[in-house]
Design an enzyme around this catalytic site. Structure first.
Site, mmCIF file in Angstrom:
data_model
loop_
_atom_site.group_PDB
_atom_site.id
_atom_site.type_symbol
_atom_site.label_atom_id
_atom_site.label_comp_id
_atom_site.label_asym_id
_atom_site.label_seq_id
_atom_site.Cartn_x
_atom_site.Cartn_y
_atom_site.Cartn_z
ATOM 1 N N LYS A 96 0.859 -1.185 0.000
ATOM 2 C CA LYS A 96 0.000 0.000 0.000
ATOM 3 C C LYS A 96 0.894 1.234 0.000
ATOM 4 C CE LYS A 96 -2.965 2.693 3.085
ATOM 5 N NZ LYS A 96 -3.960 2.697 4.172
ATOM 6 N N GLY A 157 -8.534 8.159 9.867
ATOM 7 C CA GLY A 157 -8.883 8.110 11.286
ATOM 8 C C GLY A 157 -9.919 9.129 11.709
ATOM 9 N N GLY A 184 -11.138 6.969 6.607
ATOM 10 C CA GLY A 184 -12.230 7.886 6.908
ATOM 11 C C GLY A 184 -13.557 7.230 7.235
ATOM 12 N N ASN A 205 -9.691 0.688 9.568
ATOM 13 C CA ASN A 205 -8.929 0.306 10.756
ATOM 14 C C ASN A 205 -9.582 0.892 12.005
ATOM 15 O OD1 ASN A 205 -7.010 -0.011 12.824
ATOM 16 N ND2 ASN A 205 -5.290 0.365 11.516
#
Lengths: 256, 67
Positions: A96, A157, A184, A205
């Site tokens: 990534k 986040g 997001g 996450n």
């Protein structure tokens, strides 16, 4: 099936491994989510603490494909170095690309992301760039040969959900490679929305690791992504300004 | 022998000939880690054949949680 490069996945949820309360909760959340792809970051080891535990020691490595990120990189060269470090672990199936251009918003640097993607493709990596929701940039990343495009829903986040669904839809419509909405996502409805827009997958996450009950939220996200995908495939109805009765107008029984 | 590991000076009294021995001395044998030796990233099988000498610069990294 979600196909990224040479890999095929049943699950359309890609899960980050940061900021869980503890490894036991994390392990349960990962299992319940039924994800097949886990992301990691590469960091210096504390060489004076040999007993420090690592999440990788807690899971069955055969069950997952690994998508390390290049977080921490400020430019393409640093991203390539981190990718090569990750690759040397033998646990790097895909990479990534994450090159942050702004510390406050954590938004990606478009120029360096493009350069890093090009350099890593030349090195033979399976490359998934995390990018903004810029439609032209997404197209250019695909033209370079990126194996998937990962536009952010909103800042990393932040849990703000999808702030520009129109751009995401444009990116999805033009892409011939998978589009994974990354960053997001705040709640299951955000994840379902991304899938209903036609995204091929969602990477999240904090929405799970930061939830009051991460294990329950992992299941909620799994179901939301499945529901959103089914809804997309089923094809939603068009929007009308006024009502359209579901019950027939004929044969209404009334007392005359 | 003095080494610079992860940006910090480390004075080693033990006789360490290669990266594999260094990892053993540091007690990190079973850890999943990646070593960069003087800006050159090593594969695991190179650890036992890469000599460590005074003043070498090493980065020892691993995977941590991240999104």
């Amino acid at each position: 099936m979600l196909k990224i490069g040479d890999f095929q996945f049943h699950s359309r949820l890609l899960l980050g491994t940061g900021k869980y309360p503890d490894f036991d909760v994390q392990k349960q959340a990962v299992e319940v989510s039924e994800t097949e792809v886990l992301t990691f970051a590469v960091r210096r080891m504390n060489i004076f603490d040999p007993v420090q535990p690592n999440f990788l020691e807690k899971i069955d490595l055969q069950k997952y494909r690994f998508l390390p990120n290049t977080a921490g990189a400020k430019n393409a060269e640093e991203a390539v170095r981190i990718a090569k470090l990750a690759d040397a672990s033998g646990l790097c199936d895909m990479i990534k690309v994450e090159v942050i251009g702004c510390d406050k918003t954590l938004l990606p640097d478009p120029v360096e992301t493009l350069r890093a993607t090009e350099m890593l493709l030349e090195e033979g990596f399976t490359v998934l760039p995390y990018t903004s929701d810029d439609v032209v940039l997404a197209r250019k990343l695909e033209e370079l040969g990126a194996h998937a495009i990962m536009p952010g829903a909103s800042p990393i986040g932040s849990g703000q959900g999808i702030i520009n669904p129109l751009n995401l839809k444009f990116i999805i419509e033009q892409a011939d490679v998978p589009v994974i909405v990354d960053a997001g996502i705040g709640s299951p409805c955000d994840a379902a929305y991304a899938m209903e827009l036609g995204a091929d997958g969602v990477l999240l996450n904090t929405a799970v690791s930061g939830a009051k009950d991460p294990v329950k939220m992992a299941e909620a996200m799994k179901l939301a992504i499945e529901a959103g995908r089914l809804g997309y495939e089923a094809g939603r109805i068009g929007r009308k300004q006024y009502a359209a009765a579901s019950s027939p107008k004929e044969g209404i029984s009334v007392v005359e | 022998m003095k080494l610079i590991i992860n940006g910090e000076d480390l004075e080693l009294n033990e006789d360490v000939k290669n990266i594999e021995e260094l990892i053993t001395v540091l007690g990190l044998t079973d850890k999943s880690l990646i070593v960069e030796h003087n800006q050159s990233i090593l594969k695991k099988q190179e650890h036992s054949v890469t000599a460590v000498t005074d003043g070498d610069q090493l980065e020892i990294v691993h995977f941590v949680g991240g999104g």
